[in-house]
Write a protein that holds these residues in place. Structure first.
Motif, mmCIF file in Angstrom:
data_model
loop_
_atom_site.group_PDB
_atom_site.id
_atom_site.type_symbol
_atom_site.label_atom_id
_atom_site.label_comp_id
_atom_site.label_asym_id
_atom_site.label_seq_id
_atom_site.Cartn_x
_atom_site.Cartn_y
_atom_site.Cartn_z
ATOM 1 N N GLY A 251 0.796 -1.206 0.000
ATOM 2 C CA GLY A 251 0.000 0.000 0.000
ATOM 3 C C GLY A 251 0.834 1.263 0.000
ATOM 4 N N THR A 252 0.130 2.361 0.259
ATOM 5 C CA THR A 252 0.758 3.688 0.233
ATOM 6 C C THR A 252 0.414 4.426 1.509
ATOM 7 O OG1 THR A 252 0.535 3.777 -2.175
ATOM 8 C CG2 THR A 252 0.920 5.857 -1.032
ATOM 9 N N ASN A 253 1.380 5.141 2.039
ATOM 10 C CA ASN A 253 1.097 6.000 3.182
ATOM 11 C C ASN A 253 2.013 7.197 3.138
ATOM 12 O OD1 ASN A 253 3.607 5.224 4.173
ATOM 13 N ND2 ASN A 253 2.853 4.853 6.235
ATOM 14 N N GLY A 254 1.794 8.092 4.065
ATOM 15 C CA GLY A 254 2.637 9.272 4.124
ATOM 16 C C GLY A 254 2.191 10.204 5.223
ATOM 17 N N SER A 255 2.880 11.306 5.344
ATOM 18 C CA SER A 255 2.515 12.313 6.338
ATOM 19 C C SER A 255 2.959 13.674 5.854
ATOM 20 C CB SER A 255 3.156 12.007 7.698
ATOM 21 O OG SER A 255 4.568 12.079 7.614
ATOM 22 N N ALA A 256 2.235 14.689 6.270
ATOM 23 C CA ALA A 256 2.575 16.080 5.965
ATOM 24 C C ALA A 256 2.652 16.844 7.271
ATOM 25 C CB ALA A 256 1.542 16.704 5.041
ATOM 26 N N THR A 257 3.668 17.692 7.402
ATOM 27 C CA THR A 257 3.899 18.440 8.635
ATOM 28 C C THR A 257 4.096 19.915 8.319
ATOM 29 O OG1 THR A 257 4.946 16.543 9.711
ATOM 30 C CG2 THR A 257 5.395 18.699 10.648
ATOM 31 N N ILE A 258 3.513 20.757 9.150
ATOM 32 C CA ILE A 258 3.733 22.198 9.042
ATOM 33 C C ILE A 258 3.801 22.766 10.448
ATOM 34 C CG2 ILE A 258 1.263 22.747 8.896
ATOM 35 C CD1 ILE A 258 2.059 25.023 6.955
ATOM 36 N N GLY A 259 4.671 23.735 10.650
ATOM 37 C CA GLY A 259 4.814 24.283 11.991
ATOM 38 C C GLY A 259 5.511 25.630 11.988
ATOM 39 N N GLY A 260 5.451 26.271 13.128
ATOM 40 C CA GLY A 260 6.102 27.565 13.290
ATOM 41 C C GLY A 260 6.509 27.770 14.731
ATOM 42 N N VAL A 274 6.380 10.299 1.792
ATOM 43 C CA VAL A 274 5.510 9.407 1.030
ATOM 44 C C VAL A 274 6.200 8.055 0.883
ATOM 45 C CG1 VAL A 274 4.312 9.001 -1.149
ATOM 46 C CG2 VAL A 274 4.491 11.315 -0.247
ATOM 47 N N ASN A 275 5.451 6.964 1.108
ATOM 48 C CA ASN A 275 5.964 5.608 0.977
ATOM 49 C C ASN A 275 4.978 4.774 0.166
ATOM 50 O OD1 ASN A 275 7.986 6.218 3.125
ATOM 51 N ND2 ASN A 275 6.138 6.237 4.389
ATOM 52 N N TYR A 796 -0.301 15.527 9.670
ATOM 53 C CA TYR A 796 -1.429 14.743 9.172
ATOM 54 C C TYR A 796 -0.901 13.491 8.488
ATOM 55 C CZ TYR A 796 -5.501 13.259 6.534
ATOM 56 O OH TYR A 796 -6.521 12.517 6.024
ATOM 57 N N ASN A 797 -1.412 12.328 8.899
ATOM 58 C CA ASN A 797 -1.016 11.051 8.314
ATOM 59 C C ASN A 797 -2.091 10.573 7.350
ATOM 60 O OD1 ASN A 797 1.342 10.736 10.089
ATOM 61 N ND2 ASN A 797 -0.194 10.468 11.696
ATOM 62 N N PHE A 798 -1.667 10.155 6.163
ATOM 63 C CA PHE A 798 -2.634 9.684 5.168
ATOM 64 C C PHE A 798 -2.235 8.291 4.686
ATOM 65 C CE2 PHE A 798 0.537 12.366 3.101
ATOM 66 C CZ PHE A 798 1.028 11.545 2.098
ATOM 67 N N GLY A 799 -3.209 7.582 4.129
ATOM 68 C CA GLY A 799 -2.959 6.242 3.623
ATOM 69 C C GLY A 799 -2.938 5.225 4.747
ATOM 70 N N ASN A 800 -2.324 4.079 4.478
ATOM 71 C CA ASN A 800 -2.215 2.994 5.452
ATOM 72 C C ASN A 800 -1.203 3.383 6.514
ATOM 73 O OD1 ASN A 800 -1.917 0.642 6.882
ATOM 74 N ND2 ASN A 800 -1.552 -0.657 5.107
ATOM 75 N N ARG A 801 -1.657 3.592 7.760
ATOM 76 C CA ARG A 801 -0.778 4.068 8.827
ATOM 77 C C ARG A 801 -0.177 2.944 9.650
ATOM 78 N NH1 ARG A 801 -4.092 6.710 12.365
ATOM 79 N NH2 ARG A 801 -6.003 6.513 11.174
ATOM 80 N N ASN A 802 -0.292 1.701 9.170
ATOM 81 C CA ASN A 802 0.220 0.568 9.939
ATOM 82 C C ASN A 802 1.279 -0.196 9.159
ATOM 83 O OD1 ASN A 802 -1.668 0.420 12.398
ATOM 84 N ND2 ASN A 802 -3.051 0.675 10.653
ATOM 85 N N LEU A 803 2.121 0.537 8.435
ATOM 86 C CA LEU A 803 3.150 -0.103 7.622
ATOM 87 C C LEU A 803 4.441 -0.237 8.396
ATOM 88 C CD1 LEU A 803 2.588 1.759 4.232
ATOM 89 C CD2 LEU A 803 1.446 -0.266 5.119
ATOM 90 N N LYS A 804 5.180 -1.293 8.105
ATOM 91 C CA LYS A 804 6.496 -1.471 8.725
ATOM 92 C C LYS A 804 7.518 -0.638 7.965
ATOM 93 C CE LYS A 804 6.606 -5.899 8.243
ATOM 94 N NZ LYS A 804 7.147 -7.275 8.345
#
Length: 823
Positions: A251-260, A274-275, A796-804
């Motif tokens: 599958g596919t998963n990933g995360s996006a981060t923003i901060g200040g 992205v994976n 924010y985490n998207f896709g399958n969040r249970n990947l090794k």
């Protein structure tokens, strides 16, 4: 010149090499054997008979050490592949369930598969009022052979930098003023990124970590006593920074981060990971951008002479700066059947720094009367690009664990700094006493690394194995310093401060490492041989330093598992630290009108004999006592030249270091965990420099305290602090420092998103201060920087969040890059 002796100096452009190597690896892998292997499989179900999805599975040996890891699928099934013969147990953990362990079972050579009886997971309703207990790795994890900082799990680390994370690591001291890092009171720590040494000077390593966002880091490993399979470099051990990488489940998963963030000036960060995996192909990549404004200040006083000849120079420095940093990683792994896998990886960083350095020097006479003010304004720019590429193949020959791993690496670091200096001289009344001096300094440098290594593992029955390997690395460093002064006819080179320096180094190494288990005893011993050929050439000064030497580095480890909860261990290793490339460069770098830094092309390598004994309770509580004796200690010193201070690096006679380390996790309640640690060390120098006896002896301590809280409504919190007592380094004696930081985290949308708020150095207590008694000179200083910063980060985490995660692999240059100047 290096072409005369380097066996790989004639290789073509390293990009061509990587492409050719990757092609050959994939081609050879197609023809690799795809033999049968022993698999261990089973299923995890709950008390209702339903499968437990995405549980963390661990295959445990008889000594409770981990052999392999896995994750259950949507049907609760798990599989461990390529399992060697022996006796094992399987453990399963999952948030909301109690940990469950299977009965012991035996894997035999004549088996193709072993089916473990179903594991029954019971629900764990640990609640306190509205407090729901969730499971995650602690920020500081103590393992038998290393300490691991789980950065991505830390609330406080979010939005910061790698350097700020290291400040809170047990046993680590970050000296921002002098840009150095120590581990357990010892200098010359090898700093690696993804197992690759950075090959930067001590100053550049600190700058790199200062510009590496913590959001891009997965873990930081502190390895104080590596085995023979590692390069022998690193007097104090290894600090390995593992950047976030991909996954290897479908599958596919990933995360996006923003901060200040904001302290006195603003900061901002953003990142994307992205994976993807389909069949045997796994792709991963990430990118992070970090913008931060900073400032630093120093108040230093130098007193020269005594009585009527006493002269004092007070330096008031202020440095506002702006950093823009890009870090990235991309790679692919492909599995040809069950025995062979290949991979390629590219990672790098682009850093740009602009600073306006205001250095005001007030000169006083013996009566304390102001005589002169010398002010230097430096508009400084600094750009750095780091790019590394790796190609890797791993092949398992049989079901017994016999395997071969081959790595090929290329890496290049390019640094493009420029200093534009304007110096003015006025008397006590503000009248100009000499014309304004305008100068500029352009010291570009490029370091290129090429390396190849192979590692082979050969089991000897059920309880013993041999490991062997070889490595070759070829490094070239080109540093062309141009220091110029503005005259009526334009800029004119200053021959005393202009120098073109070339450095070539080839290291060939081989090692043999053996291990065996006898009941409760485990023994490991190894020998590593390293041959070094280096050539330093000051083109401008026509000065060549040619060195050729061979060293042997033995290591030995003995472990006694008294019971599943009690483990004793002892170890010995011999290590080397070669001089950093910039330390060897004899050029002069002007820091202010009264201070300059000069390299030393005659530096020799330093050697350390390290001994350690330790005890671990339940794999968490750890106590160790170590003794380290270092000869030809590479140390920074200050050498007064009249009213000017010259900073350089020399070899001192010897340093003895004794360290007592204690780590003690305490579970006060189900929702409150405390992890205190203490490193108490004794440093004793036995040396002489410039007619001054350096027999400084100091008992020092590094204390850390990390507390984690599980709060109602999905909140978690952290409270962390550290204290560094006064300590000694060469001629310098440093005062104590410490800070307290706090952070709160809230999970949103069924854990698909996370909001983190943290404040570093809450009480604003961080500062650097120290003194030195030099021949005819006394130096005192206090420095400050923007240590108190409030940050807000959203992920924010998207896709399958249970990947090794993908397989971690050590590349061929991981032990070289730390010397573009390790610490």
């Amino acid at each position: 010149m290096a072409d005369l002796y380097s066996p790989i100096a004639s290789l073509p452009s390293y990009w061509i090499i990587v492409l050719l190597l990757a092609t050959s690896l994939f081609t050879s892998a197609v023809y690799a054997q795809n033999l049968a292997r022993i698999t261990v499989s089973g299923q995890v179900r709950n008390t209702a008979g339903k499968p437990v999805e995405f549980a963390t599975m661990v295959l445990l040996r008889t000594d409770s050490s981990m052999a392999k890891g896995a994750v259950t699928d949507t049907a609760g099934h798990y599989v461990f592949e390529n399992v060697a013969s022996g006796t094992y147990r399987v453990a399963a953990t999952m948030v909301g369930y109690q940990r469950v362990i299977s009965a012991p079972f035996t894997v035999k050579d004549d088996q193709l598969a072993v089916l473990v009886p179903n594991l029954l997971a019971r629900e764990d309703s640990r609640t306190l009022g509205e407090v729901n207990v969730t499971a995650k790795k602690p920020f500081i994890e103590q393992l038998p052979d290393k300490t691991v900082l789980n950065v991505e799990n830390s609330v406080i680390a979010s939005g910061g930098t790698a350097l700020e994370v290291l400040e809170r690591a047990p046993g680590v001291l970050v000296d921002s003023q002098n840009e150095r890092i120590t581990l357990k009171g010892r200098e010359r720590t090898l700093v690696m990124i993804d197992g690759k040494p950075t090959y930067l000077s001590a100053q550049e390593v600190v700058n790199l970590l200062r510009n590496t966002p913590s959001n891009s880091i997965e873990t930081i490993e502190l390895i104080s006593n590596p085995s023979a399979k590692y390069d022998a470099a690193g007097n104090a051990g290894i600090i390995n920074i593992r950047l976030k990488r991909g996954s290897r489940a479908g599958g596919t998963n990933g995360s996006a981060t923003i901060g200040g963030g904001y302290g006195r000036v603003p900061k901002a960060t953003a990142g994307l990971t992205v994976n993807h995996r389909a069949g045997g192909l796994s792709l991963f990549g990430n990118y992070n951008y970090d913008y931060r404004e900073n400032f630093g200040s120093i108040d230093a006083t130098r007193r020269f002479g005594s009585g009527d000849t006493l002269t004092s120079v007070r330096n008031l420095g202020y440095r506002p700066s702006t950093d823009r940093n890009h870090t990235f990683k991309a790679g692919a792994d492909y599995a040809f059947g069950k025995r062979t896998s290949v991979g390629v990886m590219l990672n790098g960083a682009i850093n740009d720094n602009n600073a306006q350095i205001d250095s005001k020097n007030l000169v006083y006479d013996a009566n304390g009367q102001l005589q002169q003010t010398v002010t230097m304004l430096n508009a400084s720019t600094r750009a750095m690009q780091r790019l590394s590429a790796n190609a890797n193949i791993k092949h398992s020959f049989d079901t017994l664990g016999r395997e071969l791993t081959v790595d090929m690496d290329v890496s290049q670091v390019s640094i493009q700094p420029q200093d534009n200096m304007r110096t003015s001289y006025v008397d006590a009344l503000g009248e100009e006493v000499r014309p304004e001096l305008i100068q500029r300094n352009l010291p570009p440098s490029t370091v290129t690394i090429r390396a190849a290594k192979a590692d082979y593992v050969h089991p000897l029955g059920k309880s013993a194995k041999l490991e062997a390997g070889a490595k070759i690395s070829y490094v070239t460093s080109d540093n062309d310093v141009r220091f110029e002064t503005l005259t009526e006819t334009g800029y004119v080179p200053d021959p005393q401060r202009t120098n073109h320096f070339l450095y070539d180094e080839t290291i060939t190494a081989a090692y043999l490492n053996g291990s065996r288990d006898w009941g409760k005893w485990s023994v490991q011993g190894g020998l590593r041989a390293e041959h070094t050929r280096s050539l330093g050439n000051s083109v401008t000064l026509n000065k060549i330093v040619d060195r050729n030497y061979l060293n042997l580095f033995p290591s030995a480890f003995v472990t006694y598992n008294a019971s599943p909860n009690h483990q004793w261990r002892t170890s010995f290793s011999r290590r080397i630290d070669r001089p950093n490339y910039q330390d060897l460069n004899p050029f002069i770098y002007v820091m202010d009108p009264y201070t300059y830094r000069e390299g030393n092309p005659f530096l020799r390598a330093q050697y350390t004999n390290a001994f350690q004994v330790g005890y671990t309770y339940k794999g968490e509580t750890s106590i160790s006592l170590s003794y380290n004796h270092t000869t030809d200690v590479i140390t920074g010193v200050n050498d007064p030249q009249g009213q000017t201070l010259r900073a350089t690096t020399v070899n001192l006679a010897a340093l003895d270091n004794v360290n007592l380390a204690i780590s003690l996790p305490i579970q006060l309640t189900r929702w409150w965990t405390i992890r205190p640690s203490a490193n108490v060390f004794w440093n004793a120098y036995d040396a002489e420099y410039a007619g001054q006896r350096l027999d400084y002896r100091q008992l020092s301590a590094n204390l850390t305290m990390n507390q984690s809280f599980v709060l109602p409504y999905g909140f978690t919190a952290e409270l962390a602090g550290f204290y560094n007592s006064p300590m000694v380094y060469g001629q310098m004696q440093y005062k104590s420092q410490g800070q307290l930081s706090v952070g709160v985290q809230k999970s949103l949308w069924n854990k698909a998103a996370t909001v983190r708020i943290n404040v570093s150095d809450l009480m604003h207590t961080m500062r650097g201060a120290g003194s030195a008694n030099l021949p005819n000179t006394r130096l005192d200083f206090v420095s400050r920087w923007e240590s108190r910063v409030a940050r807000l980060t959203f992920t924010y985490n998207f896709g399958n969040r249970n990947l090794k995660t993908t397989r971690q692999r050590r590349s061929g240059v991981e032990d070289e890059q730390g010397r573009i100047g390790g610490n």
